[in-house]
Design a protein around this motif. Structure first.
Motif, PDB file in Angstrom:
ATOM      1  N   GLY A  71     -10.667 -15.081  26.500  1.00 47.78           N
ATOM      2  CA  GLY A  71     -11.096 -13.871  25.799  1.00 47.78           C
ATOM      3  C   GLY A  71     -12.118 -13.023  26.515  1.00 47.78           C
ATOM      4  N   LEU A  72     -12.982 -13.626  27.354  1.00 47.18           N
ATOM      5  CA  LEU A  72     -14.026 -12.839  28.015  1.00 47.18           C
ATOM      6  C   LEU A  72     -13.468 -11.842  29.018  1.00 47.18           C
ATOM      7  N   HIS A  73     -12.220 -12.010  29.419  1.00 45.71           N
ATOM      8  CA  HIS A  73     -11.590 -11.001  30.286  1.00 45.71           C
ATOM      9  C   HIS A  73     -11.321  -9.715  29.513  1.00 45.71           C
ATOM     10  N   HIS A  74     -11.213  -9.816  28.198  1.00 40.53           N
ATOM     11  CA  HIS A  74     -10.807  -8.686  27.367  1.00 40.53           C
ATOM     12  C   HIS A  74     -11.957  -8.116  26.538  1.00 40.53           C
ATOM     13  N   VAL A  75     -12.806  -8.985  26.011  1.00 41.33           N
ATOM     14  CA  VAL A  75     -13.878  -8.558  25.103  1.00 41.33           C
ATOM     15  C   VAL A  75     -15.149  -9.337  25.418  1.00 41.33           C
ATOM     16  N   LEU A  94     -24.103 -19.758  31.368  1.00 39.30           N
ATOM     17  CA  LEU A  94     -23.107 -18.822  31.883  1.00 39.30           C
ATOM     18  C   LEU A  94     -22.025 -19.547  32.672  1.00 39.30           C
ATOM     19  N   SER A  95     -22.386 -20.622  33.333  1.00 38.83           N
ATOM     20  CA  SER A  95     -21.414 -21.394  34.098  1.00 38.83           C
ATOM     21  C   SER A  95     -20.348 -21.992  33.186  1.00 38.83           C
ATOM     22  N   ALA A  96     -20.766 -22.491  32.019  1.00 37.76           N
ATOM     23  CA  ALA A  96     -19.802 -23.058  31.071  1.00 37.76           C
ATOM     24  C   ALA A  96     -18.843 -21.983  30.573  1.00 37.76           C
ATOM     25  N   LEU A  97     -19.374 -20.807  30.278  1.00 41.23           N
ATOM     26  CA  LEU A  97     -18.518 -19.706  29.829  1.00 41.23           C
ATOM     27  C   LEU A  97     -17.550 -19.277  30.927  1.00 41.23           C
ATOM     28  N   ALA A  98     -18.051 -19.197  32.155  1.00 42.42           N
ATOM     29  CA  ALA A  98     -17.190 -18.787  33.272  1.00 42.42           C
ATOM     30  C   ALA A  98     -16.074 -19.801  33.489  1.00 42.42           C
ATOM     31  N   HIS A  99     -16.403 -21.084  33.415  1.00 41.74           N
ATOM     32  CA  HIS A  99     -15.406 -22.125  33.659  1.00 41.74           C
ATOM     33  C   HIS A  99     -14.293 -22.089  32.609  1.00 41.74           C
ATOM     34  N   THR A 100     -14.678 -21.964  31.336  1.00 36.40           N
ATOM     35  CA  THR A 100     -13.668 -22.001  30.269  1.00 36.40           C
ATOM     36  C   THR A 100     -12.830 -20.731  30.223  1.00 36.40           C
ATOM     37  N   ASN A 101     -13.270 -19.678  30.886  1.00 32.46           N
ATOM     38  CA  ASN A 101     -12.508 -18.421  30.891  1.00 32.46           C
ATOM     39  C   ASN A 101     -11.902 -18.113  32.257  1.00 32.46           C
ATOM     40  N   GLY A 102     -11.966 -19.068  33.180  1.00 33.41           N
ATOM     41  CA  GLY A 102     -11.349 -18.881  34.486  1.00 33.41           C
ATOM     42  C   GLY A 102     -11.973 -17.783  35.311  1.00 33.41           C
ATOM     43  N   LEU A 103     -13.300 -17.641  35.207  1.00 30.73           N
ATOM     44  CA  LEU A 103     -13.998 -16.581  35.938  1.00 30.73           C
ATOM     45  C   LEU A 103     -14.652 -17.145  37.199  1.00 30.73           C
TER      46      LEU A 103
END
Length: 303
Positions: A71-75, A94-103
């Motif tokens: 979802g972070l790619h979109h919103v 932020l690392s956890a969020l990036a990992h789960t969103n493929g960033l």
């Protein structure tokens, strides 16, 4: 674009949002305003799929947010700056969020730099001030470089420099063609930041228009006309549907007609005009007037 269509949310007998419809177009900063208990946060949570509506729909670029993967790619969204594990560092969060969103991991450093937390990335969030947590929340919203962004009370706890930075950030994001929805109680900040407003009260839509149009609704908006022939002008204004009241020597306060039409009316009847000035109500004045009957919680003034 965000589209809300006949959105309703009930909690038992309590109606938090009632048949609410509005749009948030790209390329503009849209302010989301309303008294406490108006349903703003509930609406934003339904847009993000965190609360399920009783009826109605909320879509982002034509699809419910929950239908999207990563979802972070979109919103990107900041709803509660305190909703972070206090034992984690800003970088770990932020690392956890990036990992789960493929960033890519490089985005972590980039957004920390952008929000001014590059030197604090290793520190635990539990030791952050409210303003620092707000900056971290904004960094998380920007992490996926999304086209749609939602912010709920993003300037709480920020110092004047931080407020100015956030104002510039929102304007830049909108200028890049992104959809930006900002909920705030700070009328002066919305007057300086927003291009258009969605105003709600008790879960219902009150207004959806530009900041200028909304401020013009205030009762204090008027045109000052200074003329030595006020006695001649008053009945002409009344016949045109306007109201004119004395406003000092040789001056009238006119409501119901814009300045251009007042000037044209005076010209047609050969009335001398020495001043013709439009006075707009402030956004705060218009907001207080138009939401007075929609406030769920209010305190009596003491004298």
């Amino acid at each position: 674009m965000i589209e809300v269509n006949r959105l309703t949310k009930r909690y038992g007998d309590v109606v938090a949002v009632s048949n609410l419809s509005f749009t948030v177009p790209p390329g503009l900063v849209t302010g989301f305003l309303g008294p406490n208990g108006a349903g703003k946060s509930t609406t934003m949570r339904m847009i993000l799929g965190l609360n399920r509506p009783t009826s109605g729909t909320a879509t982002i670029d034509g699809r419910p947010f929950t239908a999207r993967q990563a979802g972070l790619h979109h919103v990107g969204a900041l709803l509660d700056a305190g909703d972070v594990h206090p034992g984690r560092s800003a970088r770990a969060h932020l690392s956890a969020l990036a990992h789960t969103n493929g960033l890519p991991r490089r985005r972590i450093h980039e957004v920390l730099e952008e929000v001014g937390l590059a030197d604090a990335g290793h520190r635990r969030v539990g030791g952050f001030s409210l303003g620092m947590r707000q900056r971290l929340g904004i960094a998380a919203a920007l992490l996926g470089d999304p086209p749609v962004l939602l912010f709920d009370e993003p300037v709480n706890g920020l110092d004047p420099e931080g407020v100015r930075w956030v104002r510039g950030l929102f304007r830049r994001l909108a200028a890049e063609g992104r959809t930006v929805l900002v909920s705030s109680h700070l009328m002066s900040e919305m007057q300086n930041t927003a291009d258009r407003l969605v105003v709600v009260g008790r879960g219902e839509l009150i207004a959806e228009e530009t900041v200028t149009e909304f401020a013009a609704r205030g009762a204090r908006a008027h045109v000052t006309v200074r003329t030595p022939q006020a006695a001649l002008l008053v009945p002409l204004l009344a016949a045109a549907g306007a109201t004119a009241t004395p406003d000092g020597a040789d001056a009238l306060a006119v409501t119901g007609l814009p300045a251009a039409q007042v000037g044209e009316l005076a010209c047609r009847h050969h009335i001398v005009v020495h001043e013709l000035t439009t006075h707009h109500a402030s956004l705060e004045e218009a907001f207080m007037e138009l939401t007075a009957h929609h406030a769920q919680y209010s305190a009596q003034e003491t004298r």
